[in-house]
Design an enzyme around this catalytic site. Structure first.
Site, PDB file in Angstrom:
ATOM      1  N   SER A 231     -13.662  11.082 -23.340  1.00 11.14           N
ATOM      2  CA  SER A 231     -12.360  11.520 -22.819  1.00 11.14           C
ATOM      3  C   SER A 231     -12.561  11.975 -21.378  1.00 11.14           C
ATOM      4  CB  SER A 231     -11.838  12.701 -23.645  1.00 11.14           C
ATOM      5  OG  SER A 231     -10.693  13.271 -23.048  1.00 11.14           O
TER       6      SER A 231
ATOM      7  N   TYR B 252     -12.521  21.149 -27.625  1.00 10.65           N
ATOM      8  CA  TYR B 252     -12.418  19.691 -27.473  1.00 10.65           C
ATOM      9  C   TYR B 252     -13.318  19.211 -26.331  1.00 10.65           C
ATOM     10  CZ  TYR B 252     -10.187  15.096 -26.959  1.00 10.65           C
ATOM     11  OH  TYR B 252      -9.943  13.744 -26.879  1.00 10.65           O
TER      12      TYR B 252
HETATM   13  N1  LIG Z   1      -4.744   9.679 -26.955  1.00  8.60           N
HETATM   14  C1  LIG Z   1      -5.323  10.256 -25.932  1.00  8.60           C
HETATM   15  O1  LIG Z   1      -4.636  10.715 -25.000  1.00  8.60           O
HETATM   16  C2  LIG Z   1      -6.828  10.357 -25.895  1.00  8.60           C
HETATM   17  C3  LIG Z   1      -7.434  10.650 -24.662  1.00  8.60           C
HETATM   18  C4  LIG Z   1      -8.815  10.763 -24.597  1.00  8.60           C
HETATM   19  C5  LIG Z   1      -9.588  10.540 -25.720  1.00  8.60           C
HETATM   20  N2  LIG Z   1      -8.979  10.253 -26.895  1.00  8.60           N
HETATM   21  C6  LIG Z   1      -9.852  10.021 -28.067  1.00  8.60           C
HETATM   22  O2  LIG Z   1      -9.472   8.819 -28.716  1.00  8.60           O
HETATM   23  C7  LIG Z   1      -9.883   8.877 -30.078  1.00  8.60           C
HETATM   24  C8  LIG Z   1      -8.734   8.410 -30.959  1.00  8.60           C
HETATM   25  O3  LIG Z   1      -7.674   9.346 -30.899  1.00  8.60           O
HETATM   26  P1  LIG Z   1      -6.148   8.927 -30.778  1.00  8.60           P
HETATM   27  O4  LIG Z   1      -5.647   9.461 -29.489  1.00  8.60           O
HETATM   28  O5  LIG Z   1      -5.955   7.511 -31.088  1.00  8.60           O
HETATM   29  O6  LIG Z   1      -5.540   9.891 -31.903  1.00  8.60           O
HETATM   30  P2  LIG Z   1      -4.858   9.592 -33.312  1.00  8.60           P
HETATM   31  O7  LIG Z   1      -3.698   8.664 -33.163  1.00  8.60           O
HETATM   32  O8  LIG Z   1      -4.614  10.943 -33.912  1.00  8.60           O
HETATM   33  O9  LIG Z   1      -6.014   8.828 -34.113  1.00  8.60           O
HETATM   34  C9  LIG Z   1      -7.139   9.497 -34.580  1.00  8.60           C
HETATM   35  C10 LIG Z   1      -7.838   8.598 -35.589  1.00  8.60           C
HETATM   36  O10 LIG Z   1      -9.034   9.227 -36.019  1.00  8.60           O
HETATM   37  C11 LIG Z   1      -9.085   9.176 -37.432  1.00  8.60           C
HETATM   38  N3  LIG Z   1      -9.890  10.270 -37.950  1.00  8.60           N
HETATM   39  C12 LIG Z   1      -9.793  11.593 -37.695  1.00  8.60           C
HETATM   40  N4  LIG Z   1     -10.712  12.281 -38.385  1.00  8.60           N
HETATM   41  C13 LIG Z   1     -11.420  11.351 -39.090  1.00  8.60           C
HETATM   42  C14 LIG Z   1     -12.510  11.425 -39.998  1.00  8.60           C
HETATM   43  N5  LIG Z   1     -13.058  12.601 -40.336  1.00  8.60           N
HETATM   44  N6  LIG Z   1     -12.997  10.274 -40.518  1.00  8.60           N
HETATM   45  C15 LIG Z   1     -12.449   9.077 -40.201  1.00  8.60           C
HETATM   46  N7  LIG Z   1     -11.419   8.941 -39.357  1.00  8.60           N
HETATM   47  C16 LIG Z   1     -10.897  10.075 -38.819  1.00  8.60           C
HETATM   48  C17 LIG Z   1      -7.638   9.222 -37.886  1.00  8.60           C
HETATM   49  O11 LIG Z   1      -7.483   8.589 -39.156  1.00  8.60           O
HETATM   50  P3  LIG Z   1      -7.316   9.300 -40.583  1.00  8.60           P
HETATM   51  O12 LIG Z   1      -6.539  10.550 -40.371  1.00  8.60           O
HETATM   52  O13 LIG Z   1      -6.587   8.255 -41.387  1.00  8.60           O
HETATM   53  O14 LIG Z   1      -8.707   9.516 -41.069  1.00  8.60           O
HETATM   54  C18 LIG Z   1      -6.988   8.340 -36.830  1.00  8.60           C
HETATM   55  O15 LIG Z   1      -7.109   6.987 -37.175  1.00  8.60           O
HETATM   56  C19 LIG Z   1     -10.347  10.311 -30.328  1.00  8.60           C
HETATM   57  O16 LIG Z   1     -11.759  10.358 -30.291  1.00  8.60           O
HETATM   58  C20 LIG Z   1      -9.762  11.079 -29.147  1.00  8.60           C
HETATM   59  O17 LIG Z   1     -10.516  12.220 -28.845  1.00  8.60           O
HETATM   60  C21 LIG Z   1      -7.622  10.164 -27.019  1.00  8.60           C
END
Ligand SMILES: NC(=O)c1ccc[n+]([C@@H]2O[C@H](COP(=O)([O-])OP(=O)(O)OC[C@H]3O[C@@H](n4cnc5c(N)ncnc54)[C@H](OP(=O)(O)O)[C@@H]3O)[C@@H](O)[C@H]2O)c1
Length: 279
Positions: free
Chosen positions: A144, A157
């Site tokens: 991130s 985080y």
């Molecule tokens: N969106 C942003 O602005 C942003 C920016 C920088 C970095 N990121 C990073 O991108 C990644 C994805 O996040 P996102 O933004 O797409 O958020 P999201 O829509 O909330 O997706 C998170 C995903 O992680 C899964 N997950 C969470 N805990 C888990 C576990 N213990 N085992 C297996 N799967 C798990 C969730 O699935 P289930 O609940 O079905 O398990 C979901 O599919 C993260 O690492 C986040 O830190 C996001």
């Protein structure tokens, strides 16, 4: 990277594929002809996505799994092997965000954050490395912008994302003798559910994303940029224009960046859902 040359069915394994960036990456890699193996805890979401990909001519398999549980990723790798699929790319994407001032969070909050965002990444590598070695593949760490800059309310985080950035940096050298590459992806604000998930990992579907729409990149666009960087074998892919600006300033003008960040957060409520620290 030539994904066709080694594995008979080129494949990518994505953790956290049931929503947001992981689901976007699954659609993008499927569109490019790879088998996508989807892992998350919500199997129903994965099955719907796998059917959607199948209906548009792609190949996908849904695997219920939790990155905090030993053996779940190994189980997926074994299930794939039984159908003749070996991942060429593994994306450790599963994650969520714990927010709140350090003095208000508990040790347990930090532990929970690290169990998914840090140990989940470590577990994903350990349980898929033999497969990646056999395909001379690539391990992708979802970092991130918060892995470059830590601000008020974002310590848990940011600590987790600084940690996986350090992990990815070390992996370049560690995995090189095995013929395995490593890419760190550092996104800014991307459309997803992350800012609707609370400190315990619970999703609040009806909560509005506090980040204005004009600042968020569309998930499909972000996935395309990420996939391009991964397939080109880049060491780091910084996604979004604001993300690139923040990384540049954090690297070259750290004092100014910290001052601006504290000013931007002045007067904020003590328990904001999210502050502007990259995500
Ligand atoms: N969106 C942003 O602005 C942003 C920016 C920088 C970095 N990121 C990073 O991108 C990644 C994805 O996040 P996102 O933004 O797409 O958020 P999201 O829509 O909330 O997706 C998170 C995903 O992680 C899964 N997950 C969470 N805990 C888990 C576990 N213990 N085992 C297996 N799967 C798990 C969730 O699935 P289930 O609940 O079905 O398990 C979901 O599919 C993260 O690492 C986040 O830190 C996001």
């Amino acid at each position: 990277m030539d994904v066709e040359s080694v594995s008979p069915i080129p494949a990518v394994l994505i953790t956290g594929a049931s929503s947001g960036i992981g689901a976007g990456l699954a659609r993008e890699f499927a569109r490019r002809g790879l088998h996508v193996a989807l892992l998350a805890r919500r199997a129903d979401h994965l099955e719907i996505l796998a059917r959607e990909i199948g209906a548009t001519g792609g190949r996908a398999s849904a695997h219920r799994g939790d990155v905090t549980v030993d053996g779940d990723i190994a189980g997926v790798v074994a299930a794939l092997a039984r159908i003749g699929v070996v991942p060429r790319i593994v994306i450790a994407n599963a994650g969520f965000g714990v927010v709140g001032a350090a003095q208000r969070l508990t040790i347990e909050d930090y532990r929970r954050q690290f169990e998914t965002n840090v140990f989940g990444v470590l577990r994903t590598l350990r349980e898929s490395l033999a497969a990646l070695e056999s395909t001379r593949g690539r391990f992708v760490v979802m970092g991130s912008i918060a892995g470059h800059l830590s601000g008020p309310g974002g310590s848990a985080y940011a600590m987790s994302k600084f940690a996986v950035r350090a992990f990815a940096e070390a992996l370049h050298g560690d995995l090189k003798p095995l013929g395995v590459g490593c890419t760190l992806v550092s996104p800014g604000f991307i459309d997803s559910d992350i800012r609707r998930v609370d400190n315990r990992g619970g999703l609040h579907e009806h909560v509005d994303d506090p980040i204005p729409a004009w600042l968020r990149m569309r998930t499909d666009e972000a996935a395309r940029v990420m996939a391009n960087g991964i397939l080109r074998g880049r060491r780091e892919v910084v996604v979004t224009f604001h993300g690139k600006v923040i990384v540049f300033f954090a690297r070259h003008f750290p004092r100014l960046t910290r001052w601006l960040l504290v000013r931007a957060n002045r007067g904020a409520r003590p328990e904001p859902r999210r502050r502007a620290t990259g995500d």
